[in-house]
Design an enzyme around this catalytic site. Sequence first.
Site, PDB file in Angstrom:
ATOM      1  N   TRP A  33       0.767  -1.090  -0.027  1.00 42.58           N
ATOM      2  CA  TRP A  33       0.014  -0.033   0.010  1.00 42.58           C
ATOM      3  C   TRP A  33       0.877   1.354   0.042  1.00 42.58           C
ATOM      4  O   TRP A  33       1.600   1.619   0.723  1.00 42.58           O
ATOM      5  CB  TRP A  33      -0.800  -0.003   1.336  1.00 42.58           C
ATOM      6  CG  TRP A  33      -1.804  -1.107   1.336  1.00 42.58           C
ATOM      7  CD1 TRP A  33      -2.437  -1.446   2.550  1.00 42.58           C
ATOM      8  CD2 TRP A  33      -2.641  -1.878   0.302  1.00 42.58           C
ATOM      9  NE1 TRP A  33      -3.476  -2.279   2.560  1.00 42.58           N
ATOM     10  CE2 TRP A  33      -3.316  -2.765   1.244  1.00 42.58           C
ATOM     11  CE3 TRP A  33      -2.303  -2.044  -0.952  1.00 42.58           C
ATOM     12  CZ2 TRP A  33      -4.140  -3.908   0.339  1.00 42.58           C
ATOM     13  CZ3 TRP A  33      -3.135  -3.083  -1.826  1.00 42.58           C
ATOM     14  CH2 TRP A  33      -3.978  -4.022  -0.907  1.00 42.58           C
ATOM     15  N   ASN A  89      -6.953  -0.215  -4.637  1.00 45.51           N
ATOM     16  CA  ASN A  89      -7.113  -1.242  -4.219  1.00 45.51           C
ATOM     17  C   ASN A  89      -8.638  -1.721  -4.288  1.00 45.51           C
ATOM     18  O   ASN A  89      -9.442  -1.126  -3.453  1.00 45.51           O
ATOM     19  CB  ASN A  89      -6.676  -1.739  -2.945  1.00 45.51           C
ATOM     20  CG  ASN A  89      -6.911  -3.361  -2.442  1.00 45.51           C
ATOM     21  OD1 ASN A  89      -6.698  -4.165  -3.211  1.00 45.51           O
ATOM     22  ND2 ASN A  89      -7.557  -3.379  -1.301  1.00 45.51           N
ATOM     23  N   GLU A  90      -9.130  -2.717  -5.165  1.00 45.30           N
ATOM     24  CA  GLU A  90     -10.572  -3.337  -5.204  1.00 45.30           C
ATOM     25  C   GLU A  90     -11.813  -2.141  -5.335  1.00 45.30           C
ATOM     26  O   GLU A  90     -12.670  -2.334  -4.499  1.00 45.30           O
ATOM     27  CB  GLU A  90     -10.515  -3.946  -4.115  1.00 45.30           C
ATOM     28  CG  GLU A  90      -9.802  -5.201  -3.995  1.00 45.30           C
ATOM     29  CD  GLU A  90     -10.070  -6.385  -3.104  1.00 45.30           C
ATOM     30  OE1 GLU A  90     -10.698  -6.113  -2.114  1.00 45.30           O
ATOM     31  OE2 GLU A  90      -9.602  -7.498  -3.288  1.00 45.30           O
ATOM     32  N   TYR A 141     -11.381 -14.644  -4.474  1.00 46.50           N
ATOM     33  CA  TYR A 141     -11.733 -14.959  -3.074  1.00 46.50           C
ATOM     34  C   TYR A 141     -13.001 -15.935  -3.171  1.00 46.50           C
ATOM     35  O   TYR A 141     -13.976 -15.360  -2.407  1.00 46.50           O
ATOM     36  CB  TYR A 141     -11.823 -14.058  -2.094  1.00 46.50           C
ATOM     37  CG  TYR A 141     -10.501 -12.908  -1.768  1.00 46.50           C
ATOM     38  CD1 TYR A 141      -9.286 -13.789  -1.143  1.00 46.50           C
ATOM     39  CD2 TYR A 141     -10.165 -11.955  -2.488  1.00 46.50           C
ATOM     40  CE1 TYR A 141      -8.255 -13.147  -0.885  1.00 46.50           C
ATOM     41  CE2 TYR A 141      -8.907 -11.283  -2.186  1.00 46.50           C
ATOM     42  CZ  TYR A 141      -8.098 -11.979  -1.491  1.00 46.50           C
ATOM     43  OH  TYR A 141      -6.811 -11.449  -1.354  1.00 46.50           O
ATOM     44  N   GLU A 199      -4.185 -11.032  -6.309  1.00 48.75           N
ATOM     45  CA  GLU A 199      -4.550 -11.387  -4.878  1.00 48.75           C
ATOM     46  C   GLU A 199      -5.474 -12.684  -5.238  1.00 48.75           C
ATOM     47  O   GLU A 199      -6.320 -12.861  -5.976  1.00 48.75           O
ATOM     48  CB  GLU A 199      -5.377 -10.432  -4.356  1.00 48.75           C
ATOM     49  CG  GLU A 199      -4.750  -9.370  -3.802  1.00 48.75           C
ATOM     50  CD  GLU A 199      -5.582  -8.469  -2.739  1.00 48.75           C
ATOM     51  OE1 GLU A 199      -6.649  -9.225  -2.274  1.00 48.75           O
ATOM     52  OE2 GLU A 199      -5.432  -7.072  -2.678  1.00 48.75           O
ATOM     53  N   TRP A 259      -2.474 -13.923  -1.916  1.00 44.37           N
ATOM     54  CA  TRP A 259      -2.733 -13.074  -0.733  1.00 44.37           C
ATOM     55  C   TRP A 259      -2.420 -13.930   0.488  1.00 44.37           C
ATOM     56  O   TRP A 259      -3.231 -15.021   0.551  1.00 44.37           O
ATOM     57  CB  TRP A 259      -3.785 -12.532  -0.767  1.00 44.37           C
ATOM     58  CG  TRP A 259      -4.189 -11.549   0.448  1.00 44.37           C
ATOM     59  CD1 TRP A 259      -4.544 -11.910   1.698  1.00 44.37           C
ATOM     60  CD2 TRP A 259      -4.005 -10.227   0.546  1.00 44.37           C
ATOM     61  NE1 TRP A 259      -4.705 -10.811   2.431  1.00 44.37           N
ATOM     62  CE2 TRP A 259      -4.072  -9.811   1.819  1.00 44.37           C
ATOM     63  CE3 TRP A 259      -3.233  -9.354  -0.521  1.00 44.37           C
ATOM     64  CZ2 TRP A 259      -4.129  -8.561   2.481  1.00 44.37           C
ATOM     65  CZ3 TRP A 259      -3.146  -7.691   0.084  1.00 44.37           C
ATOM     66  CH2 TRP A 259      -3.444  -7.509   1.589  1.00 44.37           C
TER      67      TRP A 259
END
Length: 438
Positions: A87, A207-208, A302, A345, A381
């Site tokens: 990050w 991020n995302e 995920y 990820e 991840w």
Amino acid sequence: MQLSALACLLSLYALPLLCEATTVPQKNSKVPPGFVTTKGKEFELDGKPFAFVGANSYWLPLLTSQSDVDATLESMKQAGVKVLRTWGFNAINETELQGALETNLTYYQACTPISSFQWLLNDGPQGLQRLDNVIASASKHDIKVIVAFTNNWYGSDLYVNWIAGAGQPHDVFFTDSRIIASYQSYVKTIVERYKNSSAIFAWELMNEARCVSDTLPAGPACVPGSNTLKTWYEEQSNFVRSLDANHLITTGGEGQFFWEHPLQYWFNHTLVSDYNYNGQAGEDFDHDTLLSNIDFGSYHMYPQSWYPELDHPGSNFTIESWGLEWIDQHIHAANKANKPLILEEFGVSGLQNKTTIYPSWVQRALDTKHATIVHRSIMPWQWGQLGLTEDGGNRPIKYSDAIVDGASPNDGNTFYPNQTQVWDIFTRAAKIQNARSG
Ligand SMILES: *[C@@H]1O[C@H](CO)[C@@H](O)[C@H](O)[C@H]1NC(C)=O
Ligand SMILES: *[C@@H]1O[C@H](CO)[C@@H](O)[C@H](O)[C@H]1NC(C)=O
Ligand SMILES: *[C@@H]1O[C@H](CO)[C@@H](O)[C@H](O)[C@H]1NC(C)=O
Ligand SMILES: *[C@@H]1O[C@H](CO)[C@@H](O)[C@H](O)[C@H]1NC(C)=O
Ligand SMILES: *[C@@H]1O[C@H](CO)[C@@H](O)[C@H](O)[C@H]1NC(C)=O
Ligand SMILES: *[C@@H]1O[C@H](CO)[C@@H](O)[C@H](O)[C@H]1NC(C)=O
Ligand SMILES: *[C@@H]1O[C@H](CO)[C@@H](O)[C@H](O)[C@H]1NC(C)=O
């Protein structure tokens, strides 16, 4: 057609100034030595193919001990890791600032306005110098770094609440001109700081990014077909490119699709429309990847936490098979865009789940048989480090993250070197990738 292209077309006849003002900035076709670039579907480093297994570690810049940072980068190097993702943001609010000063918590920005909505920037030893140290250590260990500018979770809503005010939906982050100016001002700080560094692999816009966050809902302006995220990706990638013509840029998104006929699956004998394919999340991977200053596709995976119902009786997908489909669809879309792709990820919790599911996912993601030898890359991840020494190996870091008995934060997806079956999956894959590179 893009507005700017249309303007340029018209300008051939009448509007030369407008054309100039709206020309999209371009990446340099020749980059300095040691900068990663792309050639069709491949990454290249100094003219040679570059495929890799990377490591995710958001906590590295939160460490206060440089020897722990160096030890982690050294372990990554030993494991064959070539790219680290971390990050480039650490924003806190005014209340948190007091605690941060007491606990030595890393922060780069605090909502203590200098003037209207201008953050207090911390480029000191408890701030950006810690990111400097991580990037310098990565460079020493021959590892390149993907840096994300903000987070859809715990991050962007600070901008929303502070600048747009309470009661606004999450997606005003992508549309409010004051928030965009504030975001860009921070992005400029980071890009200019490392613009000349060959240790940077790529910039990542967020991020995302999604229409919703963990604390705020989506508003009516962020719905399938609104193109809210695509427009934001376009504007911000062009902005970053105007600052830096040499480094790669990507979205940092999970890679959701917006399909006319989205995937469906059976759950408990009911047919369910899959939100990762129907545009509800906000992204449109096929079109986002085509943007001229998005240099490669990024996606996350995920299914275990996205669909607790998948392995349930009466559902016709398993976590493993959903993942394989997700990988195939991204490879297909990246091939169409003729750009490289990183599964940047992915994870499941449980040691048993990891050892049974990862081999097939890794195999599929790195498979070269579908196309005329295209090398893809992966970044599981998340990286687990043992033997951290700071504060005697025990320290709460941030929120619920902590170093415990010298082990880096464990969110269930973390894999440590002592979990040799999982570890070996990735170190073997890294060897194969490294043999494909250079
Ligand atoms: C805070 O962290 C720095 C390293 O960034 C370290 O030098 C310093 O000793 C720490 N201060 C305290 C009070 O722990
Ligand atoms: C600051 O953040 C903390 C924790 O993240 C939260 O509890 C608090 O309400 C926030 N304060 C303000 C003024 O937003
Ligand atoms: C980056 O490189 C350019 C061109 O060599 C130079 O003018 C500039 O000062 C450098 N900037 C930094 C921050 O090192
Ligand atoms: C599950 O069912 C849906 C709807 O009939 C179908 O589109 C999908 O391909 C099926 N998935 C698997 C893995 O069989
Ligand atoms: C599955 O459907 C049945 C019948 O509608 C319902 O009773 C049950 O609670 C559902 N199970 C889950 C896990 O949603
Ligand atoms: C393994 O995966 C299953 C299916 O998602 C889940 O129910 C279980 O809790 C996982 N095991 C662990 C230890 O997380
Ligand atoms: C490996 O290290 C982690 C973190 O310290 C620990 O929780 C785990 O019990 C150790 N052993 C195995 C086999 O996972």
